[in-house]
Design a protein around this motif. Structure first.
Motif, PDB file in Angstrom:
ATOM      1  N   ARG A   1     -65.196 -21.443 -54.127  1.00 27.51           N
ATOM      2  CA  ARG A   1     -63.910 -20.710 -53.525  1.00 27.51           C
ATOM      3  C   ARG A   1     -64.361 -19.210 -53.594  1.00 27.51           C
ATOM      4  NH1 ARG A   1     -58.790 -21.990 -56.850  1.00 27.51           N
ATOM      5  NH2 ARG A   1     -59.186 -23.762 -55.729  1.00 27.51           N
ATOM      6  N   MET A   2     -64.048 -18.708 -52.317  1.00 32.55           N
ATOM      7  CA  MET A   2     -64.177 -17.377 -51.991  1.00 32.55           C
ATOM      8  C   MET A   2     -62.751 -16.606 -51.992  1.00 32.55           C
ATOM      9  SD  MET A   2     -67.413 -17.358 -51.471  1.00 32.55           S
ATOM     10  CE  MET A   2     -67.606 -15.613 -50.819  1.00 32.55           C
ATOM     11  N   ALA A   3     -62.816 -15.446 -52.646  1.00 28.25           N
ATOM     12  CA  ALA A   3     -61.649 -14.759 -52.877  1.00 28.25           C
ATOM     13  C   ALA A   3     -61.891 -13.312 -52.457  1.00 28.25           C
ATOM     14  CB  ALA A   3     -61.381 -14.795 -54.281  1.00 28.25           C
ATOM     15  N   TRP A   4     -60.738 -12.594 -52.254  1.00 25.74           N
ATOM     16  CA  TRP A   4     -60.605 -11.238 -51.981  1.00 25.74           C
ATOM     17  C   TRP A   4     -59.756 -10.508 -52.991  1.00 25.74           C
ATOM     18  CZ3 TRP A   4     -63.859  -8.632 -48.556  1.00 25.74           C
ATOM     19  CH2 TRP A   4     -64.314  -9.393 -47.546  1.00 25.74           C
ATOM     20  N   PHE A   5     -60.573  -9.595 -53.793  1.00 23.74           N
ATOM     21  CA  PHE A   5     -59.615  -8.729 -54.538  1.00 23.74           C
ATOM     22  C   PHE A   5     -59.721  -7.239 -54.177  1.00 23.74           C
ATOM     23  CE2 PHE A   5     -59.004 -11.108 -58.478  1.00 23.74           C
ATOM     24  CZ  PHE A   5     -59.899 -12.265 -58.033  1.00 23.74           C
ATOM     25  N   ARG A   6     -58.733  -6.373 -54.574  1.00 21.71           N
ATOM     26  CA  ARG A   6     -58.857  -5.058 -53.989  1.00 21.71           C
ATOM     27  C   ARG A   6     -58.462  -4.049 -55.494  1.00 21.71           C
ATOM     28  NH1 ARG A   6     -53.280  -4.654 -50.464  1.00 21.71           N
ATOM     29  NH2 ARG A   6     -51.803  -5.066 -51.992  1.00 21.71           N
ATOM     30  N   GLN A   7     -58.994  -2.834 -55.439  1.00 19.23           N
ATOM     31  CA  GLN A   7     -58.752  -1.931 -56.566  1.00 19.23           C
ATOM     32  C   GLN A   7     -58.434  -0.609 -55.927  1.00 19.23           C
ATOM     33  OE1 GLN A   7     -61.886  -1.875 -59.701  1.00 19.23           O
ATOM     34  NE2 GLN A   7     -60.357  -1.243 -61.094  1.00 19.23           N
ATOM     35  N   ALA A   8     -57.396  -0.204 -56.355  1.00 16.41           N
ATOM     36  CA  ALA A   8     -56.990   1.219 -55.877  1.00 16.41           C
ATOM     37  C   ALA A   8     -57.280   2.184 -57.003  1.00 16.41           C
ATOM     38  CB  ALA A   8     -55.327   1.165 -55.759  1.00 16.41           C
ATOM     39  N   PRO A   9     -57.429   3.539 -56.689  1.00 18.11           N
ATOM     40  CA  PRO A   9     -57.632   4.404 -58.031  1.00 18.11           C
ATOM     41  C   PRO A   9     -56.790   4.546 -59.250  1.00 18.11           C
ATOM     42  CG  PRO A   9     -57.996   5.405 -55.711  1.00 18.11           C
ATOM     43  CD  PRO A   9     -57.399   4.221 -55.502  1.00 18.11           C
ATOM     44  N   GLY A  10     -57.222   4.188 -60.121  1.00 13.29           N
ATOM     45  CA  GLY A  10     -56.417   4.474 -61.447  1.00 13.29           C
ATOM     46  C   GLY A  10     -55.820   2.908 -61.530  1.00 13.29           C
TER      47      GLY A  10
END
Length: 121
Positions: free
Chosen positions: A32-41
């Motif tokens: 399974r291929m996923a996308w995540f994201r992370q914003a500052p803080g």
């Protein structure tokens, strides 16, 4: 195993970007291929996955689309109607979670290096 993400950049609100992630060293079709994201803080946030089914977070549903090219061992994240709140580092991830809706980072074994997406207002 290597996951190589690319395609980030600076775009105006309402615009589009397409992220790519190429995998090597694993049997791509079984992951399974996923996308995540992370914003500052902020904590890393689930965006969506493809594998068995396709599933998106409520924040991106209807605007983002995940697709896979099994011949190229690649997964893509097409992002349309971008908003400033979509600004983050985007990561692709690969895993074989046992749950049908795996949305936690610790459910994925392998990670790409991240690509920056900045949406200006």
């Amino acid at each position: 195993v290597q996951l190589q993400a690319s395609g980030g950049g600076l775009v105006q609100a309402g615009g589009s970007l397409r992220l790519s992630c190429t995998a090597s060293g694993l049997t791509f079709r079984t992951y399974r291929m996923a996308w995540f994201r992370q914003a500052p803080g902020k904590e890393r946030e689930f965006v969506g996955f493809s594998g068995g089914s396709t599933y998106y977070s409520d924040a991106v549903k209807g605007r983002f689309t995940i697709s896979r090219d099994y011949a190229k061992n690649a997964v893509y994240l097409q992002m349309n109607s971008l908003k400033p709140e979509d600004t983050a580092v985007y990561y692709c991830a690969a895993g074989r979670p046992i749950t049908s809706t795996a949305m936690m980072p610790n459910q994925y074994e392998y990670w790409g290096q991240g690509t920056q997406v900045t949406v200006s207002s």
